[in-house]
Design an enzyme around this catalytic site. Structure first.
Site, PDB file in Angstrom:
ATOM      1  N   ASN A  12      -0.186  -2.086   4.311  1.00  0.00           N
ATOM      2  CA  ASN A  12       0.848  -3.076   3.994  1.00  0.00           C
ATOM      3  C   ASN A  12       1.960  -2.331   3.266  1.00  0.00           C
ATOM      4  OD1 ASN A  12       2.413  -5.171   3.111  1.00  0.00           O
ATOM      5  ND2 ASN A  12       0.905  -6.002   1.661  1.00  0.00           N
ATOM      6  N   TRP A  13       3.015  -2.043   4.007  1.00  0.00           N
ATOM      7  CA  TRP A  13       4.100  -1.247   3.418  1.00  0.00           C
ATOM      8  C   TRP A  13       5.006  -2.067   2.495  1.00  0.00           C
ATOM      9  CZ3 TRP A  13       6.181   2.349   7.949  1.00  0.00           C
ATOM     10  CH2 TRP A  13       5.241   3.367   8.170  1.00  0.00           C
ATOM     11  N   LYS A  14       4.840  -3.362   2.505  1.00  0.00           N
ATOM     12  CA  LYS A  14       5.696  -4.242   1.678  1.00  0.00           C
ATOM     13  C   LYS A  14       7.166  -3.893   1.924  1.00  0.00           C
ATOM     14  CE  LYS A  14       1.830  -4.596  -1.462  1.00  0.00           C
ATOM     15  NZ  LYS A  14       1.321  -4.749  -2.817  1.00  0.00           N
ATOM     16  N   HIS A  99      -0.211 -13.343   1.522  1.00  0.00           N
ATOM     17  CA  HIS A  99      -0.329 -12.279   0.517  1.00  0.00           C
ATOM     18  C   HIS A  99       0.046 -12.848  -0.853  1.00  0.00           C
ATOM     19  CE1 HIS A  99       0.497  -8.670  -1.779  1.00  0.00           C
ATOM     20  NE2 HIS A  99      -0.304  -8.061  -0.942  1.00  0.00           N
ATOM     21  N   GLU A 101       1.831 -11.789  -3.150  1.00  0.00           N
ATOM     22  CA  GLU A 101       3.251 -11.712  -3.523  1.00  0.00           C
ATOM     23  C   GLU A 101       4.039 -12.856  -2.892  1.00  0.00           C
ATOM     24  OE1 GLU A 101       3.688  -7.601  -2.395  1.00  0.00           O
ATOM     25  OE2 GLU A 101       2.329  -7.087  -4.034  1.00  0.00           O
ATOM     26  N   GLU A 171      -8.075 -10.084  -2.160  1.00  0.00           N
ATOM     27  CA  GLU A 171      -7.197  -9.249  -2.968  1.00  0.00           C
ATOM     28  C   GLU A 171      -7.046  -9.857  -4.358  1.00  0.00           C
ATOM     29  OE1 GLU A 171      -4.519  -6.601  -0.418  1.00  0.00           O
ATOM     30  OE2 GLU A 171      -3.461  -8.474  -0.726  1.00  0.00           O
ATOM     31  N   GLY A 177      -1.654  -3.017  -7.084  1.00  0.00           N
ATOM     32  CA  GLY A 177      -0.614  -2.152  -7.641  1.00  0.00           C
ATOM     33  C   GLY A 177      -0.849  -1.733  -9.084  1.00  0.00           C
ATOM     34  N   SER A 216      -5.389  -1.695  -5.128  1.00  0.00           N
ATOM     35  CA  SER A 216      -5.578  -0.320  -5.618  1.00  0.00           C
ATOM     36  C   SER A 216      -6.697   0.418  -4.886  1.00  0.00           C
ATOM     37  CB  SER A 216      -5.801  -0.313  -7.136  1.00  0.00           C
ATOM     38  OG  SER A 216      -4.656  -0.843  -7.796  1.00  0.00           O
ATOM     39  N   GLY A 237      -1.895  -1.036   0.011  1.00  0.00           N
ATOM     40  CA  GLY A 237      -0.469  -0.967  -0.307  1.00  0.00           C
ATOM     41  C   GLY A 237      -0.058   0.458  -0.624  1.00  0.00           C
ATOM     42  N   GLY A 238      -0.022   0.791  -1.912  1.00  0.00           N
ATOM     43  CA  GLY A 238       0.477   2.087  -2.381  1.00  0.00           C
ATOM     44  C   GLY A 238      -0.103   3.297  -1.643  1.00  0.00           C
TER      45      GLY A 238
HETATM   46  P1  PGA Z   1      -2.097  -1.894  -3.516  1.00  0.00           P
HETATM   47  O1  PGA Z   1      -1.631  -3.213  -2.709  1.00  0.00           O
HETATM   48  O2  PGA Z   1      -3.015  -1.142  -2.590  1.00  0.00           O
HETATM   49  O3  PGA Z   1      -0.822  -1.140  -3.785  1.00  0.00           O
HETATM   50  O4  PGA Z   1      -2.765  -2.346  -4.737  1.00  0.00           O
HETATM   51  C1  PGA Z   1      -2.523  -3.907  -1.898  1.00  0.00           C
HETATM   52  C2  PGA Z   1      -1.850  -5.111  -1.321  1.00  0.00           C
HETATM   53  O5  PGA Z   1      -1.030  -5.734  -1.995  1.00  0.00           O
HETATM   54  O6  PGA Z   1      -2.124  -5.493  -0.156  1.00  0.00           O
END
Ligand code: PGA
Length: 257
Positions: A12-14, A99, A101, A171, A177, A216, A237-238
């Site tokens: 997930n590159w956001k 998600h 966010e 999640e 993050g 994470s 994500g990251g």
């Molecule tokens: P993260 O994000 O791996 O950077 O914690 C995961 C996500 O939001 O899907």
């Protein structure tokens, strides 16, 4: 993991990566994939505008391209939204929906999430439906209540026949993050809870739904997470932003028993 279940590793590159970085990522990523990757589900969800670029860079490979959300109608007066057919025109085969966010910063309710999920599934895409409690819920011991409610309300109208196109992502918001992933035991407990809920709602076929973990996830912790019996991969994500790190995470995740 039962034989019918599959491991998924989804990037997930956001709102990250510009065009040139996305192209560079794809060309090196394809050279770094472990041999087992073709039998797992590997996918990248870039920003909408990068879907054509990423899809053409990955053409001919087993890596899927997907979106970070999707609207429930195929067209109409919905400024800022995107539809299933529009995404499919460019080769997107899955959509992340709900998600945290989107839920936290853009007011998405579970009811809206379920409309997005159903549209993706009815249109022939895989829907990755995200659920997860916030830190205050976790601290107050409300994880089960929050996750069960989100799960129930985010899958309204879904039938058992549609389960093969559903993936659930657990999640915990406090892990996203933050560098503070859930322990494998916490992840396993919640994944088992999710699986139990799905089985009581949809029947035995729900045992085959892949439930992936997000928050994470890294190349260092993924093997332990994926060694838990109900953790079927990760939404990343990251650690998905660099080809080296995402491919290493996949290699390590696939190596888990
Ligand atoms: P993260 O994000 O791996 O950077 O914690 C995961 C996500 O939001 O899907």
């Amino acid at each position: 993991m039962t034989p019918a279940r599959k491991r998924y590793f989804i990037a997930n590159w956001k709102m990250n990566h510009r065009r040139s970085a996305a192209a560079e990522f794809c060309s090196s990523f394809l050279t770094m994939l472990p041999p087992g990757a073709a039998s797992a589900g590997i996918g990248i969800a870039p920003s909408y505008i990068l879907i054509p670029e990423v899809a053409s860079a990955l053409a001919g490979s087993s890596v899927m391209v997907g979106s970070q959300s999707v609207h429930w109608l195929s067209s109409g007066a919905h400024t800022g939204e995107i539809s299933v057919p529009m995404l499919q025109d460019f080769g997107a085969s899955f959509a992340i929906v709900g998600h945290s966010e989107r839920r936290q910063f853009y007011g998405e309710t579970s009811e809206v999430v379920s409309k997005r999920a159903l549209a993706a599934i009815h249109g022939g895409m895989l829907a990755i439906v995200c659920v997860g409690e916030q830190e205050r819920h976790f601290r107050a011991g409300l994880t089960q209540e929050v996750v069960e409610e989100q799960l129930r309300e985010s899958l309204l109208g879904l039938s058992a026949a549609e389960l093969p196109r559903l993936i659930v992502a657990y999640e915990p918001v406090w892990a996203i993050g933050t560098g503070l992933a859930a322990t494998p035991e916490i992840a396993q407990d919640v994944h088992l809870l999710i699986r139990g809920n799905l089985i009581s709602r949809f029947g035995a076929a729900a045992a085959d739904i892949s439930i992936i973990y997000g928050g994470s996830a890294t190349p260092e912790n993924i093997q332990e997470l994926c060694s838990m019996s109900d953790v079927d991969g990760a939404l990343v994500g990251g650690a998905s932003l660099k080809a080296e790190s995402f491919s290493k995470l996949i290699t390590e995740g696939l190596a888990a028993n």
